[in-house]
Scaffold this motif. Sequence first.
Motif, short mmCIF file in Angstrom:
data_model
loop_
_atom_site.label_atom_id
_atom_site.label_comp_id
_atom_site.label_asym_id
_atom_site.label_seq_id
_atom_site.Cartn_x
_atom_site.Cartn_y
_atom_site.Cartn_z
N GLU A 26 0.83 -1.20 0.00
CA GLU A 26 0.00 0.00 0.00
C GLU A 26 0.87 1.26 0.00
O GLU A 26 0.60 2.21 -0.75
CB GLU A 26 -0.94 0.02 1.20
CG GLU A 26 -1.83 1.25 1.20
CD GLU A 26 -2.78 1.32 2.38
OE1 GLU A 26 -3.61 2.24 2.39
OE2 GLU A 26 -2.69 0.48 3.29
N ASP A 27 1.93 1.26 0.82
CA ASP A 27 2.82 2.41 0.84
C ASP A 27 3.44 2.65 -0.54
O ASP A 27 3.55 3.79 -0.99
CB ASP A 27 3.93 2.22 1.88
CG ASP A 27 3.42 2.26 3.31
OD1 ASP A 27 2.27 2.70 3.54
OD2 ASP A 27 4.18 1.84 4.21
N ALA A 28 3.84 1.57 -1.20
CA ALA A 28 4.45 1.69 -2.53
C ALA A 28 3.43 2.18 -3.55
O ALA A 28 3.74 3.01 -4.41
CB ALA A 28 5.04 0.35 -2.96
N LEU A 32 3.48 5.73 -5.76
CA LEU A 32 3.28 5.83 -7.21
C LEU A 32 2.15 6.80 -7.56
O LEU A 32 1.91 7.09 -8.72
CB LEU A 32 2.95 4.46 -7.81
CG LEU A 32 4.08 3.45 -7.89
CD1 LEU A 32 3.56 2.10 -8.35
CD2 LEU A 32 5.18 3.95 -8.82
N GLY A 33 1.43 7.26 -6.53
CA GLY A 33 0.32 8.18 -6.76
C GLY A 33 -0.90 7.48 -7.34
O GLY A 33 -1.71 8.11 -8.03
N LEU A 91 10.27 1.74 -8.44
CA LEU A 91 10.01 1.51 -7.01
C LEU A 91 11.23 0.93 -6.29
O LEU A 91 11.41 1.15 -5.10
CB LEU A 91 8.83 0.56 -6.83
CG LEU A 91 7.45 1.16 -6.88
CD1 LEU A 91 6.39 0.07 -6.85
CD2 LEU A 91 7.22 2.15 -5.75
N TRP A 92 12.02 0.17 -7.01
CA TRP A 92 13.21 -0.48 -6.46
C TRP A 92 14.39 -0.12 -7.37
O TRP A 92 14.76 -0.90 -8.26
CB TRP A 92 13.02 -1.98 -6.39
CG TRP A 92 11.87 -2.40 -5.53
CD1 TRP A 92 11.83 -2.43 -4.16
CD2 TRP A 92 10.57 -2.85 -5.96
NE1 TRP A 92 10.60 -2.87 -3.73
CE2 TRP A 92 9.81 -3.14 -4.81
CE3 TRP A 92 9.98 -3.04 -7.21
CZ2 TRP A 92 8.50 -3.61 -4.86
CZ3 TRP A 92 8.67 -3.51 -7.28
CH2 TRP A 92 7.95 -3.78 -6.11
N PRO A 93 15.01 1.04 -7.16
CA PRO A 93 16.05 1.52 -8.09
C PRO A 93 17.23 0.59 -8.28
O PRO A 93 17.86 0.61 -9.33
CB PRO A 93 16.50 2.85 -7.47
CG PRO A 93 15.40 3.25 -6.54
CD PRO A 93 14.74 1.98 -6.08
N THR A 94 17.55 -0.25 -7.28
CA THR A 94 18.70 -1.14 -7.42
C THR A 94 18.31 -2.51 -7.98
O THR A 94 19.15 -3.40 -8.07
CB THR A 94 19.44 -1.34 -6.08
OG1 THR A 94 18.57 -2.00 -5.16
CG2 THR A 94 19.92 -0.01 -5.52
N LEU A 95 17.04 -2.67 -8.35
CA LEU A 95 16.59 -3.93 -8.94
C LEU A 95 16.24 -3.72 -10.41
O LEU A 95 16.03 -2.59 -10.86
CB LEU A 95 15.36 -4.46 -8.21
CG LEU A 95 15.54 -4.81 -6.73
CD1 LEU A 95 14.22 -5.31 -6.14
CD2 LEU A 95 16.63 -5.84 -6.53
#
Length: 195
Positions: A26-28, A32-33, A91-95
């Motif tokens: 939910e936070d993610a 993302l708006g 959402l996961w910049p290193t993935l």
Amino acid sequence: MTAFGPAAFQLVLLRRMADFQPGLAEDARLALGASLADQREANKRWQAMVRSPRSRGALARYRSALGPPEQTLRRRIGDLECEALLWPVPLWPTLRFEVLAAPDGAVWNEWLVRAPGAAGPEPAWLDELTPWSCTVDEVARAFAPVRPLEGTAPTRWRLAFTGRTAAGAVRHCTAEFTYGLLQRLAFDEDPPAGS
């Protein structure tokens, strides 16, 4: 939402992850708006693409939704050669979202992996295996040997292994993943005394 693109695709990933981690998902989604209605619509559209009788196949679907891959690598898995296509996931910049495709274009696997060159976690203790902290490969390396188990759905993987807690306790456990990202760690029951 008009076009189905990377933002909508992330909502599809989050919908499956919400089965294990509703608060994080939910936070993610909010980051993302996107509303719950946006997420339902994204999932509905993705499922329609997956089930369409006119579907051009999984690889074409990913290219259509995510655009050209950021990187395409040749991989050898045993005697088989395949192509690994990688897309960024904001959402996961290193993935990266990785799709492994056979020479004929058939998709063998699709999941989140650490981006090439990105430093990933190197957990030493079971306590460090928190939701969304590690990928399947990272847990498998850190707690080898692991035993792959059948997932409970097509987008889920499970690994069984033994590890130590920071307090020194040895525990048998199962790590559960959605789209290759750790969701939870379940500890096996301790064996009865004398067994």
